[in-house]
Design a protein around this motif. Sequence first.
Motif, PDB file in Angstrom:
ATOM      1  N   LYS A 190       8.519  -3.248   5.767  1.00 21.78           N
ATOM      2  CA  LYS A 190       7.737  -3.955   4.753  1.00 21.78           C
ATOM      3  C   LYS A 190       6.316  -3.427   4.618  1.00 21.78           C
ATOM      4  O   LYS A 190       5.736  -3.441   3.527  1.00 21.78           O
ATOM      5  N   GLU A 191       5.735  -2.977   5.734  1.00 19.88           N
ATOM      6  CA  GLU A 191       4.349  -2.508   5.687  1.00 19.88           C
ATOM      7  C   GLU A 191       4.222  -1.088   5.145  1.00 19.88           C
ATOM      8  O   GLU A 191       3.113  -0.616   4.868  1.00 19.88           O
ATOM      9  N   CYS A 192       5.352  -0.406   4.967  1.00 18.26           N
ATOM     10  CA  CYS A 192       5.322   0.996   4.541  1.00 18.26           C
ATOM     11  C   CYS A 192       5.066   1.108   3.045  1.00 18.26           C
ATOM     12  O   CYS A 192       5.712   0.444   2.226  1.00 18.26           O
ATOM     13  N   GLY A 193       4.130   1.961   2.684  1.00 19.18           N
ATOM     14  CA  GLY A 193       3.851   2.257   1.290  1.00 19.18           C
ATOM     15  C   GLY A 193       4.480   3.572   0.890  1.00 19.18           C
ATOM     16  O   GLY A 193       5.650   3.630   0.510  1.00 19.18           O
TER      17      GLY A 193
ATOM     18  N   VAL B 169       7.463  -1.453  -4.533  1.00 14.81           N
ATOM     19  CA  VAL B 169       6.061  -1.061  -4.375  1.00 14.81           C
ATOM     20  C   VAL B 169       5.574  -0.373  -5.650  1.00 14.81           C
ATOM     21  O   VAL B 169       4.462  -0.632  -6.121  1.00 14.81           O
TER      22      VAL B 169
ATOM     23  N   TYR C  89      -0.675  -1.295   1.580  1.00 16.70           N
ATOM     24  CA  TYR C  89       0.371  -0.887   2.515  1.00 16.70           C
ATOM     25  C   TYR C  89      -0.155   0.254   3.388  1.00 16.70           C
ATOM     26  O   TYR C  89      -1.312   0.648   3.275  1.00 16.70           O
TER      27      TYR C  89
END
Length: 295
Positions: A84-87, A152, A181
């Motif tokens: 989830k935190e990955c951009g 995203v 992110y």
Amino acid sequence: MYSIICCSVNPEEAAALERNIADTIGMPFEFIPFDNREKGYGLCKVYNLCAERARYDFLCFVHEDVRFLTKDWGRLVASQLSRKECGLVGFAGSVIKLKRLTGWYTCGRDLRANYVQYMRGGDHLRCVNPAKEDFSPVVTLDGLCLFVRCDVWKEIPFDEVTFRGFHCYDLDYSLSVSCRYRNFVCNTVLVEHFSEGAFSHVWVDELKRLHKKWESRLPMVAVPLALKDLRRYDRLGEGYFIKFMWQKGCFDIRGFRDAVYYFLRYPLTGSVWTLFPKYLKYKLRYLCKNKSGMC
């Protein structure tokens, strides 16, 4: 599953890329090439148009002169992209973006990379992963290949209003995504890039446009840095950009006076003493190239 998006001006190269992906990805994918020979749209517009057509959760914006060298890379990238935190995920980036004028990386020490670059007639492996991580946190990423989840991208599309050409779209998008992110360089997959890039006065103009847009947010870092480290990066970044402009023949953007001013402020640092030999080297090369091929 992946939607592979490619802005193409060479149908043969695009077809070769699609075959390469089919042989290496190890997962279902769709290939969305955009033939830009007639339209001449900027990359931001092309990428947004194609992303709107994408059917799958993972988007891959890739140049047509890229080749994937690692088998089953789709699963390796998906393991990170699913977080989830990955951009963004790419293959070359920097842990810092300075307030001063710089490209996607500052001076070399901030570089994180895992790709093969074709230049000066040969292949050169760029593997910079000091922490020995599978995925290295970065702020900026080079646009040779960018992965992002579709959700995203819907939240943060490319800025096709500000950037209407082919420069700085990747820097701008990296900075935009990193505000919400975390971006990463992938060290588990190797790709090859055949273009050396195009750096000119147009690129510098777009870089200035980028800095004007982001001046209130810079510098930005991927990992916490002490003030002394920020100052060191700023000093090294200034010197590196001077040499880089000379290398590209842009002596009117950064000239000999800039080197002298830099020297007067940092006379006791080792890197400053390399500036003047570099000036002579690049100036002679520039003069030779402009003598109708006489050198």
